[in-house]
Write a protein that holds these residues in place. Structure first.
Motif, PDB file in Angstrom:
ATOM      1  N   THR A 147       0.804  -1.220   0.000  1.00 29.73           N
ATOM      2  CA  THR A 147       0.000   0.000   0.000  1.00 29.73           C
ATOM      3  C   THR A 147       0.843   1.279   0.000  1.00 29.73           C
ATOM      4  O   THR A 147       0.293   2.368  -0.183  1.00 29.73           O
ATOM      5  CB  THR A 147      -0.924   0.031   1.226  1.00 29.73           C
TER       6      THR A 147
ATOM      7  N   GLN B  97      -6.187  -4.804  -2.867  1.00 32.90           N
ATOM      8  CA  GLN B  97      -5.285  -4.631  -1.732  1.00 32.90           C
ATOM      9  C   GLN B  97      -4.752  -3.203  -1.630  1.00 32.90           C
ATOM     10  O   GLN B  97      -3.905  -2.919  -0.797  1.00 32.90           O
ATOM     11  CB  GLN B  97      -4.123  -5.623  -1.852  1.00 32.90           C
ATOM     12  N   ARG B  98      -5.243  -2.315  -2.493  1.00 32.83           N
ATOM     13  CA  ARG B  98      -4.827  -0.906  -2.531  1.00 32.83           C
ATOM     14  C   ARG B  98      -3.317  -0.779  -2.766  1.00 32.83           C
ATOM     15  O   ARG B  98      -2.633   0.060  -2.182  1.00 32.83           O
ATOM     16  CB  ARG B  98      -5.239  -0.184  -1.246  1.00 32.83           C
ATOM     17  N   SER B  99      -2.819  -1.645  -3.629  1.00 26.93           N
ATOM     18  CA  SER B  99      -1.387  -1.643  -3.935  1.00 26.93           C
ATOM     19  C   SER B  99      -0.998  -0.396  -4.729  1.00 26.93           C
ATOM     20  O   SER B  99      -1.747   0.072  -5.590  1.00 26.93           O
ATOM     21  CB  SER B  99      -1.036  -2.895  -4.740  1.00 26.93           C
ATOM     22  N   THR B 100       0.182   0.121  -4.434  1.00 22.49           N
ATOM     23  CA  THR B 100       0.722   1.271  -5.170  1.00 22.49           C
ATOM     24  C   THR B 100       1.917   0.882  -6.033  1.00 22.49           C
ATOM     25  O   THR B 100       2.613   1.750  -6.564  1.00 22.49           O
ATOM     26  CB  THR B 100       1.149   2.378  -4.191  1.00 22.49           C
TER      27      THR B 100
END
Length: 312
Positions: free
Chosen positions: A93, A122-125
């Motif tokens: 994140t 998973q709100r991955s960046t």
């Protein structure tokens, strides 16, 4: 820093020189001036007491001594990069890491959308860089040019860890108005038909051909080759040609095309897709996260069995 009187910074220059076989391109690769790279080559020649690169026509070619150094130098640099660059913890994140994947357009169509969906949930960046597959994919790992390979099991290297992702089957794809679609497709029809095939990069023969020849003692009549798996169903439209296509890919494009999927009229082993990473990066927290996402995405794929249930 020196080791046995060798300036270790020169290893980076040597790796670039052996990769590019050009002083100019090697200098650009490591952000040095051409004169600085020429100086580095001179120092390397003095240390190893070998020319390392010699002029052959308009190109620099590595000497036998340089060839023995190529993989060893790359391995040392990958180990150093792994030790220094890998973070002890990874938070998807907040990470701005870019993962480089060697992946076919087949897996981009079938698997990657689910990978991206899971990462988004998973709100991955993190970022992804997709790279085409080549004839010897393990070299991309060993040169530090890829973080993960998504490749057929038959192409994995025995030198690096592997994990299976999913299986698929093959179906025949034909134009809906073709004679094959009307009357069916026997083995004799299949063997006599003109075929559209995908030919991997850097090889002179489609991968399926050697298996087909070995198993049945004959060659298919290949009338059209392409570099894209995804293009195969499109290229039979309006013709009497046949394309042997991964079932999940064929079913994904079937609603948009005037094609018919038919069972493959010969026994063929299932297609096994795997992922592989460098042996020195097995405990990389970021790659552990990515590998888990890939496994989740693979588990979400539809069950195989298209070969038995293709429309007739």
């Amino acid at each position: 820093m020196r080791f046995n009187k060798l300036d270790l910074n020169l290893l980076v220059a040597l790796d670039a020189l052996l990769t590019e076989c050009s002083i100019t391109r090697a200098a650009e690769r490591v952000h040095l001036s051409q004169s600085a790279m020429s100086n580095a080559l001179g120092r390397l020649r003095d240390y190893f007491e070998d020319e390392l690169l010699v002029q052959v026509g308009r190109r620099l070619e590595p000497t036998p001594r340089a060839e023995t150094l190529r993989e060893a130098v790359r391995d040392v640099l990958v180990r150093i990069d792994t030790s220094i660059a890998a973070q002890p913890q990874f938070e998807c994140t907040s990470s701005d890491r870019e993962f480089r994947l060697c992946i076919s357009d087949y897996s981009m169509e079938v698997l990657l959308p689910r990978v991206l969906e899971i990462a988004a949930r998973q709100r991955s960046t993190v970022r992804f860089r997709l790279q085409p597959q080549v004839a010897y994919p393990a070299r991309a790992l060993e040169r530090g040019e890829a973080d993960l390979l998504v490749i057929p099991k038959a192409y994995v290297s025995p030198d690096h860890p592997t994990d299976m992702l999913f299986n698929d089957e093959f179906v025949c794809t034909v134009w809906r108005e073709s004679s094959h679609a009307r009357r069916g497709l026997s083995f004799e029809d299949y063997a006599a038909a003109g075929h559209v095939v995908m030919q991997p990069v850097d090889t002179d023969k489609p991968a399926f051909e050697s298996w087909f020849v070995q198993r049945f003692g004959l060659s298919r009549r290949i009338e059209l080759t392409t570099y894209s798996f995804a293009a195969l169903p499109f290229l039979v439209v309006g013709t009497e040609r046949v394309a042997t296509v991964h079932s999940m890919l064929a079913r994904a494009v079937e609603p948009a095309l005037p094609i018919k999927l038919m069972p493959l009229p010969l026994p063929m082993p299932p297609f096994e897709q795997a992922m592989q990473w460098h042996k020195h990066r097995s405990l990389d927290p970021g790659l552990l996260w990515l590998r888990d996402v890939m496994k989740q995405a693979a588990q979400a794929l539809p069950a195989v069995g298209a070969g038995a249930s293709a429309s007739t």
